[in-house]
Design a protein around this motif. Sequence first.
Motif, mmCIF file in Angstrom:
data_model
loop_
_atom_site.group_PDB
_atom_site.id
_atom_site.type_symbol
_atom_site.label_atom_id
_atom_site.label_comp_id
_atom_site.label_asym_id
_atom_site.label_seq_id
_atom_site.Cartn_x
_atom_site.Cartn_y
_atom_site.Cartn_z
ATOM 1 N N PHE A 19 0.821 -1.211 0.000
ATOM 2 C CA PHE A 19 0.000 0.000 0.000
ATOM 3 C C PHE A 19 0.855 1.260 0.000
ATOM 4 O O PHE A 19 0.472 2.280 -0.589
ATOM 5 C CB PHE A 19 -0.960 -0.013 1.185
ATOM 6 N N PRO A 65 -8.740 5.378 -1.989
ATOM 7 C CA PRO A 65 -9.119 4.003 -1.604
ATOM 8 C C PRO A 65 -7.969 3.217 -0.984
ATOM 9 O O PRO A 65 -8.196 2.374 -0.116
ATOM 10 C CB PRO A 65 -9.573 3.383 -2.945
ATOM 11 N N HIS A 66 -6.744 3.486 -1.407
ATOM 12 C CA HIS A 66 -5.587 2.802 -0.818
ATOM 13 C C HIS A 66 -5.200 3.406 0.532
ATOM 14 O O HIS A 66 -4.382 2.833 1.241
ATOM 15 C CB HIS A 66 -4.390 2.893 -1.769
ATOM 16 N N SER A 94 -7.791 5.342 2.833
ATOM 17 C CA SER A 94 -8.805 5.481 3.888
ATOM 18 C C SER A 94 -9.889 4.415 3.902
ATOM 19 O O SER A 94 -10.649 4.342 4.864
ATOM 20 C CB SER A 94 -9.483 6.853 3.761
ATOM 21 N N ARG A 95 -10.013 3.597 2.863
ATOM 22 C CA ARG A 95 -11.068 2.580 2.854
ATOM 23 C C ARG A 95 -10.863 1.615 4.028
ATOM 24 O O ARG A 95 -9.763 1.098 4.238
ATOM 25 C CB ARG A 95 -11.056 1.811 1.532
ATOM 26 N N ARG A 152 -6.913 -3.863 2.781
ATOM 27 C CA ARG A 152 -7.112 -3.237 1.472
ATOM 28 C C ARG A 152 -6.675 -1.772 1.455
ATOM 29 O O ARG A 152 -6.868 -1.084 0.461
ATOM 30 C CB ARG A 152 -8.586 -3.333 1.060
ATOM 31 N N SER A 153 -6.105 -1.295 2.555
ATOM 32 C CA SER A 153 -5.701 0.114 2.620
ATOM 33 C C SER A 153 -4.779 0.319 3.813
ATOM 34 O O SER A 153 -4.629 -0.554 4.679
ATOM 35 C CB SER A 153 -6.933 1.016 2.764
#
Length: 819
Positions: free
Chosen positions: A96, A555-556, A558-559, A576-577
């Motif tokens: 990330f 998306p990378h 704060s998701r 995922r982040s």
Amino acid sequence: MFIAELFKHWTYQVFSPGALLRSKYNAFKELLEFDDRCLEGIADLEEIAYGREKADWARMHRLSLQLTRDVGEMVRRLKLMGPSRYVGLPDYFNKFRFYVSMGMDTPDPAIAPPHVLSLEEAADAPALAGGKARNAGLMAAETYLNVPTGFVVTATAFNYYLEANGLRAEVDDLLGRMELSRPTEMERLCAEIRELVLQGTVPVPIAEEIVSRSKTLAGDSGVLAVRSSAVAEDGELSFAGQYESLLSVDPDQALNAYKRVLAGKYAPRAVTYRVLNGLSDVETPMAVLFMPMVEARAAGVVYTLDMDRSQAVCGMLSIYAVPGVGEHLVSGRAVPQIYCLTREADPLLVQEPTADAVLSPEQVASVAKAAMELEQMFGEPQDVEWALDQQGGLHILQSRPLGGRHKAQAAPERSVSPEARPLLADASRASGGAAYGRVFHYDPPEHTLEDIPRDAILVVGALDPALAGTVGKIRGVIAEAGSRASHFASVAREFGLPVLVGVENAFQRFSPALEVTVDADTGAVYHGRVESLLQNDEEESRPSPALQRLRQVMPHISRLTLVDPEGADFAPEHCRSLHDIVRFCHEKAVAEMFRLVGRGGRGLGAARKLETGLPLVMYLLDVGGGLFDQATQKRSITPDDIKSPPMWSLWQGLSSKDIVWQEGLTHMDWEEFDRVSAGIFKHDSALLASYAVVAEDYAHLMVRFGYHFSQVDSLCGPDERKNYVNFRFKGGGGLMRQRELRLLFLRRVLESQGWRVRVRGDMLDAGVGNGSEAMTQRQLHLLGRILGRTRLMDMGLEDELQVDRLVEEFLHPPASEDY
């Protein structure tokens, strides 16, 4: 005793049996500090990405870089706490970090020659010469108009100047620390950048060519005009009056003048304008245009299609003229004479001054014909700057598109209710639109830009270009002097900021804090709020390239997908982040803390489960004096075993009689919620597990209710100077609007009790301090009630009226429980 000293005391007292335990505990403390920093960094980037804060690209880059560093520190601390359990975590973090780095990096600025161009060469090189010089080159090449000759020091020369003097990194660092909401600090940082630029040395080949060409251009006794020509200036965006241009420059001072114009790129108003338009510093390098100075007898501007009705004839060509140089006009200090003409090949004069005309009819016609020729050449209406020399010769100094709101359609038809009370009528419009706000008298040097409250209607003496620094903060301007032809009026029109000018005795007419509605389209001001004037559909602005880049990366960043710490997918490979990495590290660090001791209970002492009548699973860790002596040997404890005043006070609020636990959330159907959420929020679910670390006068809690968590940190003792309560609330299972409504409830309740509150994204930070021990306990009791009342509240909120009702019910319950 400061909290850091408390932790140090507890560390040596409790962890003395072994260095490993001390190392783990220190890593946990440091990890929590980085956790706070990461959540603040994510919230700051969300504020920018959602459009709530306008920020320089350097600030976005700085925040993202700092966030990745802080997340990396969390990963390292967790590895120290459990080296064998998180072997793969760094690899997922690095993935990330790579995604964010790739998305936020931009190409290095070009520094290659050519570094100096003639005006003719500038016509074909807008990326090198900037908008102003390129337009001047086109006028000189494609018309027979009298355009002063000149040369351009290119945008790549500016980049080379920064590179040769080692300034790029320093400039980016200072830009990255700027926030438009802090104008005083921004002014200081801008001054630092300007000083760095002014102290630099022009590279020798460029310096030699500037000196040589300047002397040739000026001749034996002439002086120069040295003008900004940044990339993006005088194009779709005007940058009117934001950069520095110098007049009557002696050729011997050409290098100093060049550096001053470069430094002017970092004036606060110029940086603010650029940021509000979503451009990065690298995207707007500064080219500098050198021209011979015109000794003007009269000067001004022409709008080839003027849609103003208050001062001109709508739809006509308008000439704004003043005696002497045009600087007095565009700076907003002078009131011009206005000539209006038809837009024909042989224009007819339809409006002129009644006396003491600055221009003769022949000169008026000459200026109008020249302006219309430029409109035809450029293919769109133009804003033309001109001057008449001492012999009456016409010189065209620059031309740029009117564009955007400058040539907006005539004022929209609006109805005003009979009850509306007018305070002013028939004022002159400098920029159209309507706005409501409270009057603020801005009268420098008595006031600075930082003194101006948000959403104010400014009353000013004149339209100083520095007012561009208020765009995005204020709602409108009422000025005693100025005109449509001023630089600030141009900026205001670009942003749709209503501005009235020529209002005599404005400071006496409009008292401070008076609520008014400004209708600049009709030149009127009304008392109070006139809704019918404010119901306009706002033009939706397209996100800038910088903001688009950030949104692609978000998306990378704060998701959040890791929501259940006990779920099978709560693992590094499911992150995922960066936010997921932060959540994982925080939850696993807490778990590691409770692994610190074995079954024998050495070191910290075993974490005890708090047995209560509430559907809340909580573990409590006593690090010194937080429990009564009788609880020492117990495997589980009850609230009666709690000795820590801050923990006891908070718990009393959380378990207050007015907090309904068994029946579910007020105004909410638990059965329906369980159906929607697949039943994951059962009262005995480990998803609701929370923890507390307590001591004699200290408590730290992490309370989880489903998809949101709350953190409370408090010191509560006899020394009121050290007492404080800090509170953080983030997340939720509802839609973003519902989470915002819950934060609105929290904000209104807390602020009514004297708390400092800050909301960013879906995170709220609040604090209160320096209160007596009893007052701090009352605030903790209140906070406990808030925690109990707001769990899952977001799922049932619909609008602000509902929030208002809930706030009133909470603060004034029918049967209030006194603490």
